[in-house]
Write an enzyme that holds these catalytic residues in place. Structure first.
Site, short mmCIF file in Angstrom:
data_model
loop_
_atom_site.label_atom_id
_atom_site.label_comp_id
_atom_site.label_asym_id
_atom_site.label_seq_id
_atom_site.Cartn_x
_atom_site.Cartn_y
_atom_site.Cartn_z
CG ASN A 1 -9.63 14.41 -9.39
OD1 ASN A 1 -9.35 15.54 -8.95
ND2 ASN A 1 -10.46 13.61 -8.75
CB VAL B 1 -3.88 5.40 -5.26
CG1 VAL B 1 -3.68 6.47 -6.29
CG2 VAL B 1 -2.66 5.30 -4.36
CG ASP B 2 -6.95 11.54 -4.95
OD1 ASP B 2 -6.77 11.98 -3.81
OD2 ASP B 2 -7.15 12.26 -5.94
CG ASP C 1 -1.83 1.06 1.39
OD1 ASP C 1 -1.58 2.14 0.82
OD2 ASP C 1 -2.83 0.89 2.09
N GLY D 1 -6.10 2.73 -13.07
CA GLY D 1 -7.31 2.34 -12.34
C GLY D 1 -8.53 2.87 -13.07
P1 ADP Z 1 -6.30 6.69 -11.89
O1 ADP Z 1 -7.53 7.54 -11.77
O2 ADP Z 1 -5.06 7.49 -12.22
O3 ADP Z 1 -6.50 5.53 -12.80
P2 ADP Z 1 -6.63 5.02 -9.50
O4 ADP Z 1 -6.41 5.43 -8.09
O5 ADP Z 1 -8.00 4.62 -9.90
O6 ADP Z 1 -6.03 6.20 -10.40
O7 ADP Z 1 -5.68 3.81 -9.84
C1 ADP Z 1 -4.28 3.93 -10.01
C2 ADP Z 1 -3.59 2.69 -9.50
O8 ADP Z 1 -3.46 2.78 -8.07
C3 ADP Z 1 -4.32 1.37 -9.76
O9 ADP Z 1 -3.39 0.45 -10.33
C4 ADP Z 1 -4.77 0.91 -8.36
O10 ADP Z 1 -4.73 -0.51 -8.25
C5 ADP Z 1 -3.69 1.52 -7.50
N1 ADP Z 1 -4.03 1.70 -6.07
C6 ADP Z 1 -5.21 1.86 -5.47
N2 ADP Z 1 -5.06 2.01 -4.13
C7 ADP Z 1 -3.73 1.95 -3.89
C8 ADP Z 1 -2.90 2.03 -2.73
N3 ADP Z 1 -3.42 2.23 -1.51
N4 ADP Z 1 -1.54 1.91 -2.88
C9 ADP Z 1 -1.00 1.73 -4.10
N5 ADP Z 1 -1.71 1.65 -5.22
C10 ADP Z 1 -3.05 1.75 -5.13
#
Ligand code: ADP
Length: 167
Positions: free
Chosen positions: A24, A33-34, A10, A119
């Site tokens: 965004n 992840v945000d 994570d 994601g």
């Molecule tokens: P985007 O809108 O740029 O696609 P997302 O957050 O939806 O961003 O996804 C980007 C990547 O972050 C994905 O591969 C997702 O699996 C990953 N992700 C989500 N939560 C976490 C986390 N806590 N730590 C690391 N990576 C994460």
């Protein structure tokens, strides 16, 4: 030792100088992840983000890390995938490169990236990994700082892709 390390974890747990957020354009929080970064950092992060007035796609802005183990968060805005003919690769490359420039300006020796745009933004994972690795390799060849770059792959598919591309 290689200056690029692959981690399955994570991102919010990384003890590095800077973690990168896949944000965004509003920089006012989102899912994925945000959302995880804002939850772990606490409300101070959102407050600082409000003062930044957003960020354009392909660019990035830095804030403090608040309650995170990381000193800084670099909020990068990757492109939404729209088929590949709308400059997505250039924008993704630019997002990674801008993060590295900002990290270097702030003397960050260590930085950890998520898989930006793969994601909700729907960028094909293998193609995104190729852009990410080429952007990071090019920057590291020309710069001493950051010394170490982590790719933190949360989902097993991304982890496997990076493992293949890094060997
Ligand atoms: P985007 O809108 O740029 O696609 P997302 O957050 O939806 O961003 O996804 C980007 C990547 O972050 C994905 O591969 C997702 O699996 C990953 N992700 C989500 N939560 C976490 C986390 N806590 N730590 C690391 N990576 C994460």
């Amino acid at each position: 030792m290689s200056r690029i390390q692959l981690v399955k974890d994570d991102l919010t747990r990384m003890k590095v100088d800077a973690i990168v957020n896949a944000a965004n354009q509003s920089l006012l929080g989102g899912g994925g992840v945000d959302g995880a970064i804002h939850r772990a950092a606490g409300p101070g992060l959102l407050e600082e983000c409000r003062s930044l007035h957003g960020c354009s796609t392909g660019s990035a802005k830095i804030t403090g890390g608040y309650q995170l183990p990381a000193r800084y968060v670099i909020h990068a805005v990757g492109p939404v995938w729209r088929g590949g003919d709308l400059g997505e690769a250039e924008l993704l490359n630019s997002a990674y490169e801008t993060c590295l420039q900002i990290a270097s300006q702030h003397e960050c020796k260590t930085i950890a990236f998520p898989n930006i745009s793969t994601g909700v933004y729907g960028y094909p994972k293998r193609a995104a990994a190729q852009v990410a690795l080429s952007a990071v390799n090019n920057f590291l060849e020309a710069n001493k700082v950051p010394e170490l770059v982590y790719f933190v792959c949360f989902d097993p598919e991304n982890y496997q892709i990076y493992q293949e591309l890094l060997t």
